[in-house]
Write a protein that holds these residues in place. Structure first.
Motif, PDB file in Angstrom:
ATOM      1  N   PRO A 381       0.824  -1.204   0.000  1.00 48.27           N
ATOM      2  CA  PRO A 381       0.000   0.000   0.000  1.00 48.27           C
ATOM      3  C   PRO A 381       0.864   1.263   0.000  1.00 48.27           C
ATOM      4  N   GLN A 382       0.597   2.162  -0.921  1.00 51.33           N
ATOM      5  CA  GLN A 382       1.351   3.415  -0.974  1.00 51.33           C
ATOM      6  C   GLN A 382       0.774   4.465  -0.035  1.00 51.33           C
ATOM      7  N   THR A 383      -0.520   4.398   0.213  1.00 58.24           N
ATOM      8  CA  THR A 383      -1.165   5.318   1.150  1.00 58.24           C
ATOM      9  C   THR A 383      -1.791   4.498   2.266  1.00 58.24           C
ATOM     10  N   ALA A 384      -2.072   5.168   3.371  1.00 59.86           N
ATOM     11  CA  ALA A 384      -2.704   4.461   4.491  1.00 59.86           C
ATOM     12  C   ALA A 384      -4.052   3.887   4.077  1.00 59.86           C
ATOM     13  N   ALA A 385      -4.830   4.673   3.311  1.00 62.51           N
ATOM     14  CA  ALA A 385      -6.174   4.241   2.921  1.00 62.51           C
ATOM     15  C   ALA A 385      -6.162   3.070   1.958  1.00 62.51           C
ATOM     16  N   ASP A 386      -5.024   2.775   1.323  1.00 62.71           N
ATOM     17  CA  ASP A 386      -4.954   1.618   0.421  1.00 62.71           C
ATOM     18  C   ASP A 386      -5.194   0.313   1.169  1.00 62.71           C
ATOM     19  N   ASN A 387      -5.018   0.331   2.482  1.00 61.46           N
ATOM     20  CA  ASN A 387      -5.289  -0.870   3.278  1.00 61.46           C
ATOM     21  C   ASN A 387      -6.784  -1.167   3.360  1.00 61.46           C
ATOM     22  N   TRP A 388      -7.612  -0.164   3.084  1.00 62.62           N
ATOM     23  CA  TRP A 388      -9.069  -0.355   3.133  1.00 62.62           C
ATOM     24  C   TRP A 388      -9.562  -0.840   1.768  1.00 62.62           C
ATOM     25  N   GLU A 389      -9.312  -2.069   1.456  1.00 63.06           N
ATOM     26  CA  GLU A 389      -9.658  -2.601   0.150  1.00 63.06           C
ATOM     27  C   GLU A 389     -11.166  -2.750  -0.043  1.00 63.06           C
ATOM     28  N   SER A 390     -11.934  -2.830   1.042  1.00 59.87           N
ATOM     29  CA  SER A 390     -13.383  -3.019   0.942  1.00 59.87           C
ATOM     30  C   SER A 390     -14.156  -1.724   1.158  1.00 59.87           C
ATOM     31  N   LEU A 391     -13.462  -0.596   1.133  1.00 58.54           N
ATOM     32  CA  LEU A 391     -14.110   0.676   1.423  1.00 58.54           C
ATOM     33  C   LEU A 391     -15.214   0.977   0.416  1.00 58.54           C
ATOM     34  N   GLU A 392     -16.398   1.342   0.920  1.00 55.09           N
ATOM     35  CA  GLU A 392     -17.546   1.667   0.071  1.00 55.09           C
ATOM     36  C   GLU A 392     -17.969   3.128   0.196  1.00 55.09           C
ATOM     37  N   ARG A 393     -17.782   3.695   1.378  1.00 53.05           N
ATOM     38  CA  ARG A 393     -18.258   5.063   1.600  1.00 53.05           C
ATOM     39  C   ARG A 393     -17.254   5.819   2.454  1.00 53.05           C
ATOM     40  N   LEU A 394     -16.939   7.044   2.022  1.00 53.70           N
ATOM     41  CA  LEU A 394     -16.014   7.910   2.751  1.00 53.70           C
ATOM     42  C   LEU A 394     -16.706   9.226   3.071  1.00 53.70           C
ATOM     43  N   THR A 395     -16.751   9.580   4.349  1.00 51.27           N
ATOM     44  CA  THR A 395     -17.323  10.848   4.785  1.00 51.27           C
ATOM     45  C   THR A 395     -16.188  11.764   5.233  1.00 51.27           C
ATOM     46  N   VAL A 396     -16.123  12.947   4.656  1.00 49.65           N
ATOM     47  CA  VAL A 396     -15.123  13.943   5.025  1.00 49.65           C
ATOM     48  C   VAL A 396     -15.832  15.035   5.816  1.00 49.65           C
ATOM     49  N   VAL A 397     -15.458  15.199   7.085  1.00 46.83           N
ATOM     50  CA  VAL A 397     -16.108  16.160   7.971  1.00 46.83           C
ATOM     51  C   VAL A 397     -15.320  17.464   7.934  1.00 46.83           C
ATOM     52  N   CYS A 398     -15.964  18.526   7.476  1.00 47.20           N
ATOM     53  CA  CYS A 398     -15.317  19.826   7.342  1.00 47.20           C
ATOM     54  C   CYS A 398     -15.623  20.657   8.587  1.00 47.20           C
ATOM     55  N   ASN A 399     -14.586  21.030   9.314  1.00 50.81           N
ATOM     56  CA  ASN A 399     -14.748  21.802  10.540  1.00 50.81           C
ATOM     57  C   ASN A 399     -14.317  23.245  10.336  1.00 50.81           C
ATOM     58  N   ILE A 400     -14.567  24.044  11.359  1.00 48.49           N
ATOM     59  CA  ILE A 400     -14.357  25.483  11.234  1.00 48.49           C
ATOM     60  C   ILE A 400     -12.882  25.827  11.080  1.00 48.49           C
ATOM     61  N   ASP A 401     -11.968  24.954  11.547  1.00 48.43           N
ATOM     62  CA  ASP A 401     -10.536  25.274  11.492  1.00 48.43           C
ATOM     63  C   ASP A 401      -9.803  24.487  10.409  1.00 48.43           C
ATOM     64  N   ASP A 402     -10.550  23.897   9.463  1.00 49.57           N
ATOM     65  CA  ASP A 402      -9.911  23.031   8.468  1.00 49.57           C
ATOM     66  C   ASP A 402      -9.163  23.804   7.390  1.00 49.57           C
ATOM     67  N   GLY A 403      -9.607  25.017   7.125  1.00 48.09           N
ATOM     68  CA  GLY A 403      -8.945  25.787   6.088  1.00 48.09           C
ATOM     69  C   GLY A 403      -9.134  25.139   4.714  1.00 48.09           C
ATOM     70  N   TYR A 404      -8.122  25.291   3.881  1.00 45.06           N
ATOM     71  CA  TYR A 404      -8.216  24.779   2.503  1.00 45.06           C
ATOM     72  C   TYR A 404      -7.558  23.411   2.464  1.00 45.06           C
ATOM     73  N   TRP A 405      -8.298  22.372   2.831  1.00 45.54           N
ATOM     74  CA  TRP A 405      -7.721  21.039   2.964  1.00 45.54           C
ATOM     75  C   TRP A 405      -7.434  20.434   1.591  1.00 45.54           C
ATOM     76  N   ASN A 406      -6.687  19.323   1.622  1.00 45.67           N
ATOM     77  CA  ASN A 406      -6.116  18.754   0.400  1.00 45.67           C
ATOM     78  C   ASN A 406      -7.136  17.938  -0.376  1.00 45.67           C
ATOM     79  N   VAL A 407      -8.098  18.595  -0.974  1.00 46.58           N
ATOM     80  CA  VAL A 407      -9.089  17.876  -1.770  1.00 46.58           C
ATOM     81  C   VAL A 407      -8.463  17.289  -3.025  1.00 46.58           C
ATOM     82  N   ASP A 408      -7.430  17.934  -3.568  1.00 46.50           N
ATOM     83  CA  ASP A 408      -6.775  17.392  -4.762  1.00 46.50           C
ATOM     84  C   ASP A 408      -6.075  16.075  -4.453  1.00 46.50           C
TER      85      ASP A 408
END
Length: 506
Positions: A381-408
């Motif tokens: 796995p090149q990224t941590a999330a690559d270990n989640w081979e069965s992943l079906e749904r990802l929720t990204v929680v945007c908080n007040i202090d997140d700023g311009y997070w790495n959506v790219d």
């Protein structure tokens, strides 16, 4: 002469018929007026529209106002007496329904406005209904009298909430420890570093099912007799003097366990060994402690479905083999200042929770979980999330202090995933109550993620100056100095069905 006589006889007959019809017409007109008067009187005497609701429906409607459903309890109980009075003043029918419906009197709150007379009236009108008790900072001088009035109804208590200053808490617990509560199922107490109350033991509360204790001081007598009915336990511990408390909680019956606070005590060594405590039916686990990994290493949870993880800076020096590979829901709690900054920690978590299908991550953690940390190699796995081979749904929680997070970063990972032939994901952007995005930020993130199988939004709030459109469609963004129009500078809710047309207009 015969013909003349016959004609005169027919005329007389017709005139007689005319007279009869005139008399009938007059009688009908009188009957019509009489019937109109009768109908008018019936209309005047019938109940008003507001009193014609069926009692069952009216009770259901009033219940939304007079029965607590969470939220700001203090505000609810302060306004409840006035609300009851106003509703009872609508009509005699409403007054009778309110007074004679015990459930409308089953929410009892002790606040600074409470008095013994009103409390006694409420207890009488609740009849044999189970009671939900909330104690919220009553006057110290009236506390004893209020408790003396309330406690005799202890056999009917269904739930208990206590949030009072420390100076009042000890006297309340001391009184409650003398009684038994055979129907008490749900308890929330802000313990303020007090020890475990005796009235919560199974001998006093035989049917206790949900227990939430905040700021608890864990001592050797904690859960000295474990309850077999408890299914939900939430502990926020201010001080732990005995780490062996884990052996005294009802491990065999718990389906949900939440532990927050300082666990373990850093002045002592961790005394529990790996897999020392088994929770055979536990389905949900929330850990937000200084060293959650030590706790995770000490427990066995074969039925665990939901794991909520609160990261605290520190080493993650243990791995859990395959003991958590069956967990399907993984949530990383957002942090006020930063999150999981170590990619190695993220790799260890994802590797130990490799069976995750539904993940929820703070926006600030996206780079840590989805940024490649090693050279391209399909064998690892090149990224941590690559270990989640069965992943079906990802929720990204945007908080007040997140700023311009790495959506790219997330977009590149999703593109690579699709290129490998893996199923595309359902990605959801979720907003916190106090966070918001600008139109530009939202548009950028939408365009980056729009190729997902499903892209949804929940609670995202846009901060901008907006105008209602003249054609009744979606709100237009305000772009120039027109005068005499009322603009809306507040936050606007965004629903998924409007996203496409909104961005097209922009």
């Amino acid at each position: 002469m015969a013909k003349l006589a016959h004609a005169r006889a027919e005329l007389a007959q017709l005139q007689s018929t005319e007279q009869t019809l005139v008399e009938q017409l007059l009688a009908v007109r009188v009957a019509i007026e009489t019937q109109k008067s009768k109908i008018s009187k019936l209309v005047e005497d019938r109940p008003s529209l507001i009193n014609r609701l069926p009692i069952e429906l009216l009770t259901k409607i009033l219940g939304f106002l007079l029965v607590s459903s969470g939220g700001d309890r203090y505000r609810f109980f302060r306004s409840l007496p006035k609300l009851r009075k106003n509703l009872a003043g609508v009509s005699r029918f409403w007054r009778d329904v309110i007074r004679n419906t015990p459930v409308f009197w089953s929410n009892i709150g002790l606040t600074r406005d409470s008095d013994s007379y009103s409390l006694m009236t409420q207890l009488k009108r609740s009849r044999e209904c189970l009671l939900d008790i909330v104690i919220l900072n009553p006057h110290e001088g009236s506390l004893d009298a209020l408790l003396d009035t309330l406690i005799p109804s202890a056999i009917r208590w269904r739930s208990l909430t206590v949030q009072v200053p420390s100076i009042l808490l000890s006297s309340i617990i001391c009184k409650l420890d003398r009684y038994k509560f055979p129907c008490l199922e749900d308890v929330f107490i802000d313990m303020r570093n007090c020890a475990y109350p005796q009235f919560l033991l199974p001998t006093h509360c035989p049917v206790l099912r949900h227990l939430d204790l905040r700021g608890l001081c864990v001592t050797e007598d904690f859960f000295s007799t474990a309850s077999t009915t408890l299914t939900t336990l939430s502990l926020s511990m201010g001080l732990i003097r005995d780490q062996l408390f884990l052996f005294r909680i009802p491990t065999q019956s718990l389906t949900s366990l939440t532990i927050t606070g300082d666990c373990p005590d850093h002045d002592r060594n961790w005394v529990l060994e790996r897999d020392a405590v088994c929770f055979p039916v536990l389905q949900r686990l929330v850990l937000d402690t200084r060293d959650p990994h030590l706790f995770m290493d000490a427990i066995v949870t074969p039925k665990l479905e939901h794991f909520v993880y609160g990261y605290h800076p520190g080493p993650l020096f243990c791995t859990f083999r395959s003991k958590f590979n069956y967990v399907r829901h993984f949530t990383s709690l957002p942090r006020l200042h930063g999150g999981i900054s170590s990619s190695w920690v993220a790799h260890v978590l994802c590797r130990n929770f490799s069976g995750v299908r539904y993940a929820s991550l703070p926006a600030n953690d996206i780079a840590t979980f989805f940024m490649p940390t090693c050279p391209p190699d399909d064998s690892v796995p090149q990224t941590a999330a690559d270990n989640w081979e069965s992943l079906e749904r990802l929720t990204v929680v945007c908080n007040i202090d997140d700023g311009y997070w790495n959506v790219d970063t997330l977009a590149k990972w999703l593109t690579k995933r699709q290129g490998l032939g893996l199923p595309s994901l359902h990605v959801q952007l979720a907003g916190s109550p106090f966070a918001h995005m600008t139109i530009e930020e939202f548009s950028f993130r939408y365009n980056q993620l729009r190729d997902c199988r499903v892209l949804s939004f929940e609670g995202i709030r846009l901060s901008h100056t907006l105008y209602p459109s003249t054609d009744g469609s979606l709100l237009h963004r305000y772009k120039g100095g027109q005068q005499g129009q009322h603009h809306f500078a507040q936050l606007a809710e965004v629903t998924p069905s409007k996203v496409g047309s909104f961005l097209a207009r922009e």
